[in-house]
Design an enzyme around this catalytic site. Structure first.
Site, PDB file in Angstrom:
ATOM      1  N   CYS A  89       0.837  -1.199   0.000  1.00 32.91           N
ATOM      2  CA  CYS A  89       0.000   0.000   0.000  1.00 32.91           C
ATOM      3  C   CYS A  89       0.872   1.250   0.000  1.00 32.91           C
ATOM      4  O   CYS A  89       0.606   2.203  -0.733  1.00 32.91           O
ATOM      5  CB  CYS A  89      -0.926  -0.012   1.220  1.00 32.91           C
ATOM      6  SG  CYS A  89      -1.876   1.507   1.463  1.00 32.91           S
ATOM      7  N   ASP A  90       1.914   1.257   0.823  1.00 34.24           N
ATOM      8  CA  ASP A  90       2.823   2.406   0.857  1.00 34.24           C
ATOM      9  C   ASP A  90       3.436   2.660  -0.515  1.00 34.24           C
ATOM     10  O   ASP A  90       3.552   3.811  -0.956  1.00 34.24           O
ATOM     11  CB  ASP A  90       3.948   2.162   1.866  1.00 34.24           C
ATOM     12  CG  ASP A  90       3.482   2.339   3.306  1.00 34.24           C
ATOM     13  OD1 ASP A  90       2.542   3.102   3.543  1.00 34.24           O
ATOM     14  OD2 ASP A  90       4.080   1.702   4.195  1.00 34.24           O
ATOM     15  N   ALA A  91       3.848   1.601  -1.186  1.00 36.42           N
ATOM     16  CA  ALA A  91       4.492   1.755  -2.486  1.00 36.42           C
ATOM     17  C   ALA A  91       3.520   2.300  -3.525  1.00 36.42           C
ATOM     18  O   ALA A  91       3.879   3.158  -4.346  1.00 36.42           O
ATOM     19  CB  ALA A  91       5.073   0.420  -2.957  1.00 36.42           C
ATOM     20  N   GLN A 105      -4.343   7.017   1.388  1.00 36.16           N
ATOM     21  CA  GLN A 105      -3.801   5.694   1.068  1.00 36.16           C
ATOM     22  C   GLN A 105      -4.909   4.671   0.834  1.00 36.16           C
ATOM     23  O   GLN A 105      -4.794   3.802  -0.037  1.00 36.16           O
ATOM     24  CB  GLN A 105      -2.877   5.214   2.184  1.00 36.16           C
ATOM     25  CG  GLN A 105      -1.548   5.947   2.250  1.00 36.16           C
ATOM     26  CD  GLN A 105      -0.641   5.356   3.314  1.00 36.16           C
ATOM     27  OE1 GLN A 105      -0.594   5.842   4.429  1.00 36.16           O
ATOM     28  NE2 GLN A 105       0.072   4.311   2.971  1.00 36.16           N
TER      29      GLN A 105
END
Length: 404
Positions: free
Chosen positions: A165-167, A197
């Site tokens: 998710c961060d990427a 996000q």
């Protein structure tokens, strides 16, 4: 005016000035993507409570805080606010990741920042967005939270991988900030980006839109496809798994025919490119793939399937990846020195640029490592900087060894 005189001239974003005060992964990763391609990046860090990633997974900071300088600054303090103002007056993009409403509470709303710099692109990164139901947008947002709250984790029966998710969010941070900057260059008017996000993870799911439109649900996609036959992992004779994506016109014409589903037959008609799961043809396609792959070693299965136009790969370990000659030939990995002096082996800046490639010119800085340099560029004298230390407006810690 601040400018990093020690940064080499490289990349398609050389000359772009980026500032971030985000923590953990998504915001800093997006900023680092820009810095990997030449942007001049300053990381503003809390002088008393260092970034969580400094005490998290080993090497997180080294990989996702490379190519930047750091200033450990108490932004909401009166002196910190003035320094913050001087920095943003000369910035192109500012990325922040505090709890929604924090900047406004400090008297640093978008309008205030634009009064300092009307062309500034401001990127607000959070889990649930900057507006909506206070029960939601005031919640903390992390990688696994984004996966869980978006339906992604349920669809995949568990978290897919750390930082997926961060990427995804980081790529949208980089894309949206540059898109806004492109517009600013034409109009001279700044932009504010509200990046959630959870929403990014929703955008990445075709199945979610299908459900919203048609009410259609899909089965467990954590291993094999719930809708398409010949798609998923198959175990070879030596116990190694091969991931197969058995779709496409050539795959049906050459590969399926080779394994016994005669091209032009009822099970594999001409012009066919996908075989649906749960059909007679789908059952047969899964069966022949399973039986063939189980009869030979993984390396043999991979070679033969590819030779017959069936896309596949062995499921690689990290050791496999590092030993693959293809990636060595492409320069996929790079080695650079950390601030502590040891070698960091990491994936190089991506994607590859032909004429102005990215590079890693510096490892991650320790807390406040560049205080004097940045403040000197802003016109502060040694005595004034010393007083900022004494007043707790800035701070510094020794160079850290992130290998532990």
């Amino acid at each position: 005016m601040w400018k990093n005189m020690n940064k080499p001239d490289f990349g398609v974003l050389d000359g772009l000035k980026v500032v971030h005060s985000a923590t953990n992964m998504a915001g800093p990763m997006g900023a680092t993507m820009l810095a990997d391609h030449g942007a001049d990046l300053i990381w503003l860090e809390n002088p008393r409570i260092p970034d969580t990633s400094r005490s998290g997974i080993p090497l997180t900071v080294e990989i996702e805080r490379r190519n930047c300088r750091t200033l450990a600054l108490d932004i909401p303090s009166p002196q910190g606010r003035e320094i913050f103002k001087k920095i943003l007056e000369d910035a192109d993009i500012y990325i922040e990741g505090w709890k929604p409403g924090t900047l406004a509470k400090w008297g640093l709303s978008d309008d205030v920042l634009w009064s300092w710099n009307p062309k500034l692109v401001i990127v607000h990164v959070s889990g649930y967005g900057q507006s909506g139901d206070p029960e939601y947008y005031t919640r903390g947002g992390y990688d696994a939270i984004g996966q869980a709250a978006s339906g992604f984790m349920n669809q995949n029966h568990g978290a897919v991988a750390p930082f997926s998710c961060d990427a995804q969010a980081a790529m949208y941070i980089a894309f949206s900030s540059l898109a806004a900057y492109y517009r600013v260059c034409k109009t001279g008017v700044g932009e504010s980006i509200d990046l959630s996000q959870v929403e990014i993870m929703m955008r990445q799911q075709l199945y979610l839109s299908d459900y919203a439109t048609n009410g259609r649900t899909y089965g467990d996609e954590s291993k094999k496809s719930a809708t398409i036959a010949g798609w998923g992992p198959f175990t070879a004779a030596d116990g190694q798994d091969i991931y197969v994506v058995g779709i496409g016109g050539n795959t049906m014409r050459k590969g399926a025919d080779w394994l016994g589903l005669k091209y032009g037959s009822e099970l594999n008609p001409e012009g066919n490119s996908i075989i649906a799961k749960g059909t007679a043809a789908g059952d047969e396609w899964d069966r022949v793939l399973t039986e063939y792959i189980a009869s030979v070693p993984a390396a043999t299965a991979e070679k033969e399937l590819l030779a017959h136009s069936i896309p596949c790969t062995r499921i690689m370990t990290y050791e496999d990846v590092l030993n693959t000659e293809h990636w060595k030939m492409r320069g996929t990995f790079t080695t650079y020195k950390s601030s502590h002096g040891y070698d960091i082996n990491s994936v190089a800046p991506m994607p590859h640029m032909a004429n102005r490639p990215g590079q890693v010119w510096r490892g991650a800085p320790s807390l406040g490592m560049d205080n004097e340099e940045i403040l000197g560029e802003l016109g502060f004298s040694a005595e004034e900087i010393e007083k900022l230390y004494a007043d707790g407006v800035i701070n510094k810690r020794p160079v850290e060894d992130f290998r532990q």
